[in-house]
Design an enzyme around this catalytic site. Structure first.
Site, PDB file in Angstrom:
ATOM      1  N   ILE A 123       3.743  -2.868   5.494  1.00 22.71           N
ATOM      2  CA  ILE A 123       4.238  -2.503   4.165  1.00 22.71           C
ATOM      3  C   ILE A 123       3.385  -3.140   3.066  1.00 22.71           C
ATOM      4  O   ILE A 123       3.248  -2.597   1.985  1.00 22.71           O
ATOM      5  CB  ILE A 123       5.709  -2.940   4.016  1.00 22.71           C
ATOM      6  CG1 ILE A 123       6.586  -2.136   4.952  1.00 22.71           C
ATOM      7  CG2 ILE A 123       6.197  -2.760   2.582  1.00 22.71           C
ATOM      8  CD1 ILE A 123       8.039  -2.549   4.961  1.00 22.71           C
ATOM      9  N   GLU A 124       2.783  -4.277   3.350  1.00 18.96           N
ATOM     10  CA  GLU A 124       2.038  -4.987   2.314  1.00 18.96           C
ATOM     11  C   GLU A 124       0.580  -4.509   2.234  1.00 18.96           C
ATOM     12  O   GLU A 124       0.248  -3.676   1.426  1.00 18.96           O
ATOM     13  CB  GLU A 124       2.150  -6.498   2.547  1.00 18.96           C
ATOM     14  CG  GLU A 124       3.607  -6.962   2.409  1.00 18.96           C
ATOM     15  CD  GLU A 124       3.801  -8.450   2.635  1.00 18.96           C
ATOM     16  OE1 GLU A 124       2.919  -9.236   2.279  1.00 18.96           O
ATOM     17  OE2 GLU A 124       4.852  -8.816   3.201  1.00 18.96           O
ATOM     18  N   MET A 125      -0.287  -5.006   3.105  1.00 22.87           N
ATOM     19  CA  MET A 125      -1.690  -4.609   3.021  1.00 22.87           C
ATOM     20  C   MET A 125      -2.077  -3.619   4.118  1.00 22.87           C
ATOM     21  O   MET A 125      -3.160  -3.018   4.067  1.00 22.87           O
ATOM     22  CB  MET A 125      -2.574  -5.854   3.037  1.00 22.87           C
ATOM     23  CG  MET A 125      -2.283  -6.742   1.823  1.00 22.87           C
ATOM     24  SD  MET A 125      -2.960  -8.411   1.905  1.00 22.87           S
ATOM     25  CE  MET A 125      -4.482  -8.197   1.006  1.00 22.87           C
ATOM     26  N   ILE A 150       0.839  -1.201   0.000  1.00 20.83           N
ATOM     27  CA  ILE A 150       0.000   0.000   0.000  1.00 20.83           C
ATOM     28  C   ILE A 150       0.876   1.254   0.000  1.00 20.83           C
ATOM     29  O   ILE A 150       2.009   1.238   0.478  1.00 20.83           O
ATOM     30  CB  ILE A 150      -0.979   0.024   1.192  1.00 20.83           C
ATOM     31  CG1 ILE A 150      -0.227   0.068   2.516  1.00 20.83           C
ATOM     32  CG2 ILE A 150      -1.920  -1.163   1.140  1.00 20.83           C
ATOM     33  CD1 ILE A 150      -1.125   0.393   3.707  1.00 20.83           C
TER      34      ILE A 150
END
Lengths: 427, 355
Positions: B143-145, B101
């Site tokens: 850091i991802e979702m 994201i």
């Protein structure tokens, strides 16, 4: 002609008795489902991966404890190797007053049969066996008729147990009969069938079979920095019962430069030393249950030398230099002088085609004996080509052609050459 | 004689689940114990079996697929599982490392979801012991979702169609993060890439591989040493190896498996990914540092990178140009799945997701 017959018979005997043992292990290939080229530049010569597999006690390098053992029914630990050969042999021997004596022989033979078994018994404990059953005695054979001679019923060429990673990679122990680790250049993994590495088993009358597998105990280590060592205490009589209470010792050290393991990539340089004693008298006719005699008045013998293995792409140049010393007690030609000699060999191997299906190699041997024994001077040249058929699982079939020329002695040298074809089969 | 018998005697003493109905043929989850069996032959993939705690059914698989392609599982509604594990990129992404994201770059490349059902452990460092555990990990990764599990569940609980679907599948009036993981895992167990030319060849169709690809297969299992790690039907040992991959990307250092086990042997070690369909997902290695298959084979050909903890399996290979070409052909074409419904899964458009 009588002499030529003897020479040729002895040569055939030498071929039959010294044919390199099968150290390409189809049993390992069956267990891992790997192609033979995983561990061999071309069978039977080990590549870097194969060397590390051996270093790790027949376990995948760095993966110890995560493999099938010999008890897994899917990993039959038995393998066989045999090599039918056809040879054309020529010899010329000067015969004083009668001109040269020449002779030619043509023959079919089998360069040995090896029964192999090996594998993992438990994490970091493995075993390895090579049994070589009796070969029929050549009719004209005039050589030894004893434990090493052809009248033997068979030989346990290798029978050993390995304890790996006792102190991580720094200490591994092998006990039984084995080929010393980090042997300068393994005679048992040579492509050459008809031409041995002459220097290994040269010497005076000490009968030290330096090139043979030994009974004993060995500690080895192989380190990330590329240093390896093999330190052993052995009987020193190869496959024959030892005849004195002194045991022999050896130390082989090796350093690898660059990535790889020096077999098929990287560069390797080694030093080796062997010190032993051989008896000169026997106090009594006592023979132990193991066939040992109570020899005494032991006299020293030693071997020292260095070797290199240099790789560039699929070319491998290997060379070895050895200095030998046998006490004067073993110098039949000049009993008041120690028997000192030197020699070595250089071999260039080239592998090509997919998965190294084609191999070509050239080998030069030389031996310089003491001046009192000039007739034992040896110079030999040999070349070969091997082609490996197919990509069959855990099966090796190699078509082999080899030529070797050998000159023994200086003045009045005996000149021999042999042209051989063979089918090298292991499964 | 008696003495000899005694001596000899002394020496003797001294010496002495069920397949998924419908859908793709799916494999059983390889247990962690399988790490102990050692190298297995290359061959067609076996069917997947699901764990007893999460049996497969079509409704669950459909729900899992919807969740997999739904960006609402992320904090800002922009990133779904499929964003980084896209069928269009061989169930990975365009790399080199994955983007979460707000354009944040992850430290590693997204490992492929295809055939992940066969992995004994999930993620590059093996920190998840099951697909269920893995499936919900990225949701809470900042850091991802960028969500939390609670926020994600709250979000889904506000979507009536999801509430109905979860109730139908799991029989509960509420949604849990474990159910989210189970549904996604059920779907991922159907993402199995089979029917490659290699599979056909292994089943007896000798014409399935070209001569060059056959040569590549031979090298793959021989001089190329690929099967020292990429063994078995999934072309992966599921183990962790330090290849000496140079560190690139946003991370200054990456300890890999060591971060989980604290075993120094694992420092810089990462899980072996499947080589199946590898041609569909460049760039390569966990950093995405090698752009093409040829590049990665050349990396191996020189014995990997330099590293104090380099895997002892890594040795220079001495491959010729011809052998490199054959290996590329085998991996790129010979291991490319021909079951298009998995290899080219179209995904679910946003307007068709549950409302």
């Amino acid at each position: 002609m009588g002499k030529i017959n003897i020479i040729s018979a002895v040569l055939v005997g030498v071929i039959l008795l010294t044919a390199p043992a099968a150290l390409a292990i189809p049993a390992f290939a069956r267990k891992t489902a790997f192609n033979c080229a995983m561990c061999h530049t071309a069978f039977p010569k080990l590549n870097d991966f194969g060397q590390r597999y051996r270093d790790w006690g027949y376990q995948l390098p760095g993966q110890e404890g995560t493999e099938k053992t010999v008890f897994d029914p899917a990993a039959s630990p038995i393998a066989l190797r045999t090599t039918p050969v056809f040879t054309l042999y020529n010899a010329t021997q000067p015969d004083q007053g009668q001109g040269d004596v020449k002779g030619t022989t043509v023959g079919f033979n089998v360069a040995g049969l090896d029964l192999l078994a090996g594998g993992l018994l438990h994490k970091n404990i493995s075993a390895f066996f090579v049994y070589t059953p009796r070969l029929d005695v050549p009719a004209a054979y005039g050589g030894a008729n004893n434990a090493t001679g052809p009248s033997q019923l068979g030989s346990l060429e290798s029978a050993n147990v390995v304890f790996s990673n006792i102190i991580y990679r720094a200490l591994n122990v092998r006990a039984g009969r084995f080929e010393p680790a980090y042997w300068p250049i393994s005679p048992r993994r040579s492509y050459f069938i008809f031409q041995p590495y002459e220097i290994y088993d040269f010497g005076g009358a000490s009968a030290l079979p330096y090139g043979d597998n030994q009974f004993g105990l060995e500690a080895t280590g192989h380190f990330r920095c590329g240093f390896k060592y093999g330190l052993g205490v052995v009987n020193g009589n190869g496959g024959v019962a030892d005849n004195n209470v002194n045991k022999d010792v050896y130390l082989n050290v090796l350093k690898i430069f660059g990535p790889g393991d020096g077999q098929s990539s990287g560069q390797a340089a080694g030093l080796f030393g062997y010190y032993g004693w051989q008896p000169t008298t026997f106090a009594s006719p006592i023979v132990s249950p193991w066939g040992e005699l109570d020899g005494g008045a032991n006299k020293p013998v030693y071997r020292l030398g260095g070797d290199v293995s240099l790789n560039w792409q699929t070319l491998n140049l290997r060379a070895l230099y050895l200095q030998g010393f046998d006490d004067m007690a073993f110098n039949a030609a000049a009993p008041t002088e120690d028997y000192k000699y030197s020699g070595g060999f250089a071999e260039l191997d080239w592998a090509t085609l997919a998965n190294n299906k084609l191999v070509a190699a050239a080998l030069y041997n030389w031996v310089t004996p003491p001046s009192s024994d000039e007739s034992s001077t040896v110079a030999s040249y040999a070349g070969l080509a091997r082609y490996y058929l197919g990509d069959w699982k855990a099966v090796n079939v190699a078509l082999h052609a080899e030529y070797a020329y050998r000159k023994t002695g200086k003045a009045g040298a005996v000149k021999e050459n042999i042209t051989g074809a063979a089918i090298d089969v292991a499964f | 004689m008696k003495k000899y018998f005694l001596l000899a005697g002394s020496m003797l003493v001294l010496c002495t689940g069920g397949a998924v109905p419908g859908s793709n043929p799916a494999p059983p989850v390889t247990s962690v114990d399988a790490l102990g069996v050692g190298p297995q032959p290359l061959g067609p993939l076996p069917a997947v079996t699901a764990p007893a705690t999460n049996p497969q059914d079509n409704a669950k698989i459909l729900l899992g697929k919807q969740l997999y392609f739904d960006p609402r599982l992320s904090a800002d509604g922009t990133v779904s599982c499929a964003t980084c594990h896209s069928p269009a990129h061989g169930w990975s992404d365009k790399g080199p490392t994955s983007e979460g994201i707000k354009g944040q770059l992850g430290g590693r490349r997204a490992p492929p979801v295809s055939n992940a059902a066969y992995n004994p452990l999930q993620f590059w460092d093996g920190r998840a012991a099951s697909l269920e555990e893995q499936a919900v990990g990225p949701i809470a990764n900042p850091i991802e979702m960028g969500f939390t599990h609670d926020a994600c569940v709250a979000c889904l609980s506000g979507i009536p169609a999801y509430v109905d679907a979860f109730r139908d599948v799991f029989g509960t009036p509420y949604i849990t993060i474990e159910q989210v993981g189970q549904a996604i895992a059920a779907y991922e167990r159907t993402v199995v890439t089979t029917d490659s030319p290699f599979d056909r060849y292994a089943k007896g169709d000798n014409s399935a591989l070209t001569p060059l690809e056959r040569e590549g297969l031979e090298i793959f299992n021989g001089k190329g040493h690929c099967t020292s790690c990429h063994w078995g039907p999934n072309f992966s040992d599921g183990r962790f190896h330090n290849l000496g991959v140079p560190q690139t990307g946003p991370l200054a250092t990456d300890d890999g498996r060591y971060a989980i086990t604290k075993n120094s042997k694992d420092k810089g070690a990462f899980k072996t990914p499947t080589a199946r369909d590898a041609g569909a997902r460049p760039p390569y290695l966990h950093t995405g540092g090698e752009k093409t298959l040829e590049d990665v084979i050349r990396f191996y050909n020189k014995g990997g990178g330099k590293n104090a903890n380099l895997e002892p399996l890594m040795v220079p290979l001495g491959l010729s140009e011809r052998e490199i070409k054959a290996l590329v052909a085998f991996i790129e074409q010979g291991l490319a799945s021909l079951n298009a419904e998995v290899a080219n899964e179209p995904g679910i458009p946003a307007d068709q997701l549950p409302r």
